[in-house]
Every structure is written in C-alpha cells, then in structure tokens.
Design a protein around this motif. Structure first.
Motif, PDB file in Angstrom:
ATOM      1  N   UNK A  53       0.808  -1.224   0.000  1.00 20.02           N
ATOM      2  CA  UNK A  53       0.000   0.000   0.000  1.00 20.02           C
ATOM      3  C   UNK A  53       0.840   1.274   0.000  1.00 20.02           C
ATOM      4  N   UNK A  54       1.884   1.281   0.827  1.00 15.75           N
ATOM      5  CA  UNK A  54       2.691   2.496   0.977  1.00 15.75           C
ATOM      6  C   UNK A  54       4.056   2.119   1.512  1.00 15.75           C
ATOM      7  N   UNK A  55       5.123   2.806   1.084  1.00 17.25           N
ATOM      8  CA  UNK A  55       5.161   3.656  -0.107  1.00 17.25           C
ATOM      9  C   UNK A  55       4.998   2.818  -1.373  1.00 17.25           C
ATOM     10  N   UNK A  56       4.752   3.470  -2.484  1.00  7.04           N
ATOM     11  CA  UNK A  56       4.414   2.740  -3.703  1.00  7.04           C
ATOM     12  C   UNK A  56       5.578   1.936  -4.260  1.00  7.04           C
ATOM     13  N   UNK A  57       6.795   2.293  -3.894  1.00 11.87           N
ATOM     14  CA  UNK A  57       7.964   1.520  -4.305  1.00 11.87           C
ATOM     15  C   UNK A  57       9.100   1.768  -3.316  1.00 11.87           C
ATOM     16  N   UNK A  58      10.078   0.860  -3.350  1.00 10.58           N
ATOM     17  CA  UNK A  58      11.247   1.009  -2.499  1.00 10.58           C
ATOM     18  C   UNK A  58      12.021   2.264  -2.880  1.00 10.58           C
ATOM     19  N   UNK A  59      12.627   2.869  -1.875  1.00 10.97           N
ATOM     20  CA  UNK A  59      13.529   3.994  -2.083  1.00 10.97           C
ATOM     21  C   UNK A  59      12.866   5.158  -2.804  1.00 10.97           C
ATOM     22  N   UNK A  62      11.947  10.699   0.129  1.00  7.07           N
ATOM     23  CA  UNK A  62      11.117  11.014   1.297  1.00  7.07           C
ATOM     24  C   UNK A  62      10.020  12.027   1.027  1.00  7.07           C
ATOM     25  N   UNK A  63      10.298  13.051   0.233  1.00  2.22           N
ATOM     26  CA  UNK A  63       9.255  14.041  -0.053  1.00  2.22           C
ATOM     27  C   UNK A  63       8.073  13.393  -0.757  1.00  2.22           C
ATOM     28  N   UNK A  64       8.348  12.464  -1.674  1.00  4.39           N
ATOM     29  CA  UNK A  64       7.269  11.780  -2.382  1.00  4.39           C
ATOM     30  C   UNK A  64       6.565  10.781  -1.466  1.00  4.39           C
ATOM     31  N   UNK A  65       7.318  10.152  -0.556  1.00  5.28           N
ATOM     32  CA  UNK A  65       6.670   9.280   0.431  1.00  5.28           C
ATOM     33  C   UNK A  65       5.638  10.058   1.234  1.00  5.28           C
ATOM     34  N   UNK A  66       6.016  11.232   1.676  1.00  2.00           N
ATOM     35  CA  UNK A  66       5.102  12.044   2.483  1.00  2.00           C
ATOM     36  C   UNK A  66       3.901  12.488   1.660  1.00  2.00           C
ATOM     37  N   UNK A  67       4.138  12.913   0.425  1.00  4.21           N
ATOM     38  CA  UNK A  67       3.024  13.327  -0.438  1.00  4.21           C
ATOM     39  C   UNK A  67       2.056  12.172  -0.668  1.00  4.21           C
ATOM     40  N   UNK A  68       2.596  10.977  -0.904  1.00  2.00           N
ATOM     41  CA  UNK A  68       1.739   9.808  -1.108  1.00  2.00           C
ATOM     42  C   UNK A  68       0.885   9.519   0.124  1.00  2.00           C
ATOM     43  N   UNK A  69       1.505   9.587   1.288  1.00  4.34           N
ATOM     44  CA  UNK A  69       0.755   9.265   2.497  1.00  4.34           C
ATOM     45  C   UNK A  69      -0.352  10.277   2.742  1.00  4.34           C
ATOM     46  N   UNK A  70      -0.075  11.544   2.522  1.00  4.30           N
ATOM     47  CA  UNK A  70      -1.108  12.566   2.717  1.00  4.30           C
ATOM     48  C   UNK A  70      -2.267  12.349   1.750  1.00  4.30           C
ATOM     49  N   UNK A  71      -1.958  12.066   0.486  1.00  4.57           N
ATOM     50  CA  UNK A  71      -3.041  11.797  -0.477  1.00  4.57           C
ATOM     51  C   UNK A  71      -3.868  10.597  -0.034  1.00  4.57           C
ATOM     52  N   UNK A  72      -3.172   9.589   0.481  1.00  4.30           N
ATOM     53  CA  UNK A  72      -3.846   8.364   0.898  1.00  4.30           C
ATOM     54  C   UNK A  72      -4.824   8.632   2.040  1.00  4.30           C
ATOM     55  N   UNK A 105      13.679  -2.279   4.402  1.00  6.43           N
ATOM     56  CA  UNK A 105      14.072  -2.187   2.988  1.00  6.43           C
ATOM     57  C   UNK A 105      12.916  -1.668   2.136  1.00  6.43           C
ATOM     58  N   UNK A 106      11.661  -1.853   2.608  1.00 11.21           N
ATOM     59  CA  UNK A 106      10.522  -1.399   1.812  1.00 11.21           C
ATOM     60  C   UNK A 106      10.292   0.099   1.959  1.00 11.21           C
ATOM     61  N   UNK A 107      11.116   0.734   2.780  1.00 11.73           N
ATOM     62  CA  UNK A 107      11.098   2.189   2.892  1.00 11.73           C
ATOM     63  C   UNK A 107      12.247   2.814   2.096  1.00 11.73           C
ATOM     64  N   UNK A 121       9.359   8.634   9.623  1.00 10.61           N
ATOM     65  CA  UNK A 121       8.028   8.387   9.038  1.00 10.61           C
ATOM     66  C   UNK A 121       6.923   8.228  10.070  1.00 10.61           C
ATOM     67  N   UNK A 122       7.236   7.606  11.213  1.00  9.26           N
ATOM     68  CA  UNK A 122       6.178   7.370  12.196  1.00  9.26           C
ATOM     69  C   UNK A 122       5.725   8.675  12.830  1.00  9.26           C
ATOM     70  N   UNK A 123       6.662   9.544  13.204  1.00  7.92           N
ATOM     71  CA  UNK A 123       6.278  10.869  13.700  1.00  7.92           C
ATOM     72  C   UNK A 123       5.411  11.593  12.676  1.00  7.92           C
ATOM     73  N   UNK A 124       5.851  11.550  11.428  1.00  8.32           N
ATOM     74  CA  UNK A 124       5.125  12.245  10.363  1.00  8.32           C
ATOM     75  C   UNK A 124       3.720  11.693  10.184  1.00  8.32           C
ATOM     76  N   UNK A 125       3.584  10.370  10.101  1.00  6.98           N
ATOM     77  CA  UNK A 125       2.278   9.771   9.856  1.00  6.98           C
ATOM     78  C   UNK A 125       1.304  10.044  10.997  1.00  6.98           C
TER      79      UNK A 125
END
Length: 517
Positions: A53-59, A62-72, A105-107, A121-125
């Motif tokens: 589900x998240x993030x959409x791919x490995x590596x 970080x900015x895109x990881x955060x954007x993806x999570x917010x959209x989700x 590794x999936x992060x 990531x946990x603080x952010x989420x």
C-alpha cells in the motif's frame, strides 16, 4: 502536538440524510454520544510489506513518500474512515527512527539504510493523521525476522544477531515463541513504540505461529524439551507461549500509557464445530486455535486485549465459511470488549473462484448485516489500495451511504469512563463569511485529563443536530459557512478526550443575517 497547527479545524459540512426506512437496525447506548453522534470504528489497514500500500515503491524519495501518504489518508478521510492501522514493523525492521531494529528495505531500498534526507516516518504519519482526526494504530508483525520477499537483511537484524532465536519455515525466518527471551524481546520492541510515539493503539495481525504447510516442520523441539514438561502436548505448550506473549505485552502497554488501545486481528475461524462443539459451523482448512496456536477467544474473555478484528474475508455465499455464519458466531464472545469485523475488499472484482465477489452488492450486503448486530462496533478493511481502487463502486457505497454521516470511534469505558468537562463561554457571531464560533478550552476533569479535541454541532427548528466540525490540535474556534440567511440556529460544542468520552454541550443561539458583500 505541534503548536503551529493549533488553528486547524476540519469542517465536515454535510447534507441531511433523507427519510429512512421504518425498519432501523437495533442500537445500544454505546452506539451514540450525548448529541446523537454515531460511534463506530471505520478503519483501514495500510500494509508496507513488499510495498503493498505504501510507499508505492522502495527507495521513493522522502518528499514523495510524504506526499503519497497525505493523499492516501485524505482519500480515506473523504470516505468516512476514522482510523488507520499502519504496518510499521513487517520483518524485525522499522518504519520509525527511535528503536533498535534496522530501517525497513521497503522504505529505503536496503534494510538498515536511513531515509535521505532524514525524517521519521512514524512521527510524520501520526501527526498528519491526528491533524485530520484519524486514530493511528501501529501495526506490528510479530513472528518473522525475514519475509520471503526480503531482498536485503541487515547485519543488525535480530535474526542474524541471535540466530538461536529463529527457525526457518516455508521460506521465512520466524521467531521461536517458546523461548522466554524472545517474548521479552518482542515485548520490549512493542513497548518502545508506545513510549516513544503518540500512537493511539498497538495492533497485531494473524501471524503468530505460521499457517501449516504440508511437508514443513516447526523446529522448536529443543525449546519444548526445555520449557514444555508440564504440558500434555506440544500444541498446548505453543498456545501457552502465545498466551504469555499477549498477556505480557498487554500489561506492558497499560503500564506505559493506559489510554493506548491493544488489538489483534486473527484468522476469522477460531475452531470448526467438527473439532469443538463450541466452534463455528464452518469447514475452514486451518483455524486460529489449531494451526496458529492463537486462542483469541480466551484473550477477549481474559481482558488482555481491547478489541478483536477477526478476518472474515469470505463472501456471503462461500460454502465452507459463509460470511454471515462466521460473523454471527463471534457475537456472544465480545465479553464487553470491542468486536470489529475485518472485511476483504481486495477480493472484489478479481478472478476469484468465488464468483460472489463479482456482485457489486456483496460488500454493501455485508455492511447491512453488520449494522443489524449491535455487538459489532465497526469494520476494518484490507487494504488501503483495494479500498481506494473502488472496484465495482464499493468505496462509493461507503462514502455516499454507510459512511455518509461521520462517526467518532466508540468509547472504551474499561480504560477510561470519565468525560471531559464542558467547554466554556461559547460565543457565536454573525459575520459576512458565516457564523463564527469561539469558546474557552475545558478545564481538567476530575481524573486530570484535558480535552483532546472538540466537536461542533448545529441544529434548528427545521433540522436535527448534526456534526459541523471536528476541531483538533487545540483549536477553539470554527466558522460555519453553510448557515443560511434568515435562520435561527443553536450551536453546541462538546469536548472529547483521548478515548472519545464526550462532555455535555455548551450551547449558544444566533439569528443568521449574514450581511455579506
């Protein structure tokens, strides 16, 4: 909570629901709050293992990881979801900084490698969920140190540091729960998250001992010989190992932060009736009790867990494990704790052998059945990607029907039953932009707790009370832009604590002239 977010207030302006059928589902007092607000857990699993589900791919940067999570989470919020169960530990790894296990590794693409540029990531989420009034439950996988999909295993992985704690099974490396030091280690990892992060809950899935695979053997004979002498057989010993782990973690969470919830989502079938007269009228090939050695019914009765989410990922017409038969079996076994039903939208519209999942009405039919049973206090959906995918319109049915009106999670009176004190000095003012509300924060209740958030309701002679806003992060003001000119409204503001106990309302009335330009 971040002070710069103190003025955030999410307005949830709603259209009143049309006339309803006279045949209404049964309700219990726990279903509604003081203002008639419905209480229901509406949650979704967000899986990180193998980037489900998240993030959409490995590596992913970080900015895109955060954007993806917010959209989700914004998408889920619009559906009516009020809690997320996010997998933060998939294989003795971590989606968080303040712990001893290596980064996942999936992060970052490599186990043990930190995000670059760095963030937690946990603080952010947690922060992003709490800004939106969404509960955050940290979902941990208990049993594996390496997944079959693992491509990178750090030298800091506990399975490499303590290989005597681990055995191989079906391509996985799994903890030996029969060793007391293993149970102590898992408890320590779990308690550390509770101590270091502002989580609302700790959540485990169905993986305790592994699902049985023909030709595979659990290599725990040595531990059984050392610790299992008082048991009639190895199966009872294994169940006792898991019992001890659950009880140990339950006690540790309560000692650290009593308000943090603890829940488990087991395989839906406890036992088949053919093996136990008290089991369900099902024909499951494996069961939680007999194969995974997880006596989940016992944990509810003992009060070791706060909620149970049996995974009832079966259709209403599946012959071996029918959804309604299995769901109904769980109803007498709540023991005063919360029962939510784990539902499987991932099966909708797929090439599943059970063609019932090709029927667009399958999930709505399940939801209607759940609503008829007051013992069930909500649903959890697997998983985020499937829910957002909206095959056959199943997510639309939640957004426009079942979750059209918002709901706060139900209370847990065994953890805390003291409501916050009522907010003070509610002031309502007619302005050009709408009706503005301001109030003074609640004082500490007799148990010392303060308001965690506020709810703003509105009603009039022509409309019943309805929620206008959930105000989080210390916000004590709101703006009603949906007020209509020439109407007299009464507004009510209540305070809610961390466990959603709700105060009596403070009221104020205004005639909306709305002298706009």
């Amino acid at each position: 909570m971040k002070k710069h977010l103190a003025w955030l207030c999410l307005l949830l302006f709603l259209v009143l629901e049309g006339c309803k059928s006279s045949k209404k589902p049964r309700t219990t007092p726990r279903d509604f709050g003081p203002m008639g607000m419905k209480r229901e857990m509406r949650a979704v699993w967000i899986a990180t293992v193998d980037n489900i589900d998240w993030p959409s791919r490995k590596n992913l940067p970080p900015a895109e990881q955060r954007e993806e999570f917010i959209r989700l989470i914004e998408t889920h919020k619009r559906m009516g979801i009020n809690a997320v169960f996010v997998q933060v530990r998939a294989a003795a790894d971590a989606f968080y900084a303040r712990g001893e296990e290596p980064w996942s590794e999936w992060l970052t693409g490599k186990q043990g490698k930190a995000p670059e540029p760095f963030y937690d990531p946990l603080d952010f989420m947690i922060e992003e969920c709490h800004r939106r009034g969404i509960e955050f439950h940290a979902w941990l996988n208990l049993n594996r140190t390496a997944h079959r999909a693992s491509k990178s295993i750090s030298n800091d992985n506990i399975g490499r540091k303590r290989p005597e704690w681990v055995f191989d099974y079906d391509g996985y490396k799994l903890f030996n729960f029969g060793l007391p030091e293993v149970r102590d280690y898992i408890t320590s990892v779990t308690t550390n998250i509770v101590h270091e992060y502002d989580v609302d809950g700790i959540h485990f899935d169905d993986y305790f001992y592994p699902y049985t695979v023909t030709g595979q053997t659990l290599k725990d004979e040595e531990a059984y010989q050392q610790y299992g002498s008082r048991f009639r057989n190895k199966n009872d010993w294994r169940r006792d190992n898991v019992d001890k782990l659950i009880k140990q973690i339950s006690d540790a969470i309560t000692a650290e932060k009593p308000y943090v919830k603890f829940g488990v989502s087991p395989f839906g079938v406890w036992r088949n009736r053919k093996d136990d007269p008290s089991g369900s009228a099902t024909e499951a090939g494996q069961t939680s009790y007999d194969n995974l050695y997880a006596d989940t019914k016992k944990w509810m009765k003992a009060g070791w867990i706060d909620y149970l989410v049996p995974q009832v990922y079966f259709s209403t017409k599946f012959d071996k494990v029918p959804f309604k038969i299995l769901t109904s079996w769980w109803l007498p076994y709540t023991y005063g704790r919360h029962l939510y039903i784990g539902q499987g939208p991932y099966r909708i519209g797929t090439e599943d052998k059970d063609r019932t999942w090709a029927n667009p009405s399958e999930l709505p039919n399940q939801m209607r059945f759940i609503r008829l049973n007051p013992e069930i206090l909500g649903s959890v959906f697997f998983s985020s990607k499937s829910l957002i995918g909206n095959k056959l319109g199943h997510a639309d049915s939640l957004r426009t029907n079942f979750y059209k009106d918002p709901a706060f999670p139900p209370t847990m009176p065994w953890k805390d039953h003291t409501a916050p004190l009522t907010p003070k000095n509610l002031q309502v003012k007619d302005t050009r932009d709408g009706v503005e509300l301001r109030w003074a924060a609640s004082e500490a209740a007799r148990d010392g707790s303060l308001a965690h958030y506020y709810a703003v309701y509105r009603y009039s002679d022509s409309e019943a009370p309805r929620l206008l806003a959930g105000c989080y992060e210390g916000q004590t003001r709101a703006l009603d832009k949906s007020a209509k000119r020439g109407r007299r409204y009464t507004y009510a503001v209540t305070a809610l604590d961390r466990l959603h106990n709700e105060s009596e309302p403070v009221l104020a009335t205004v005639y909306a002239r709305l002298a706009r330009k």
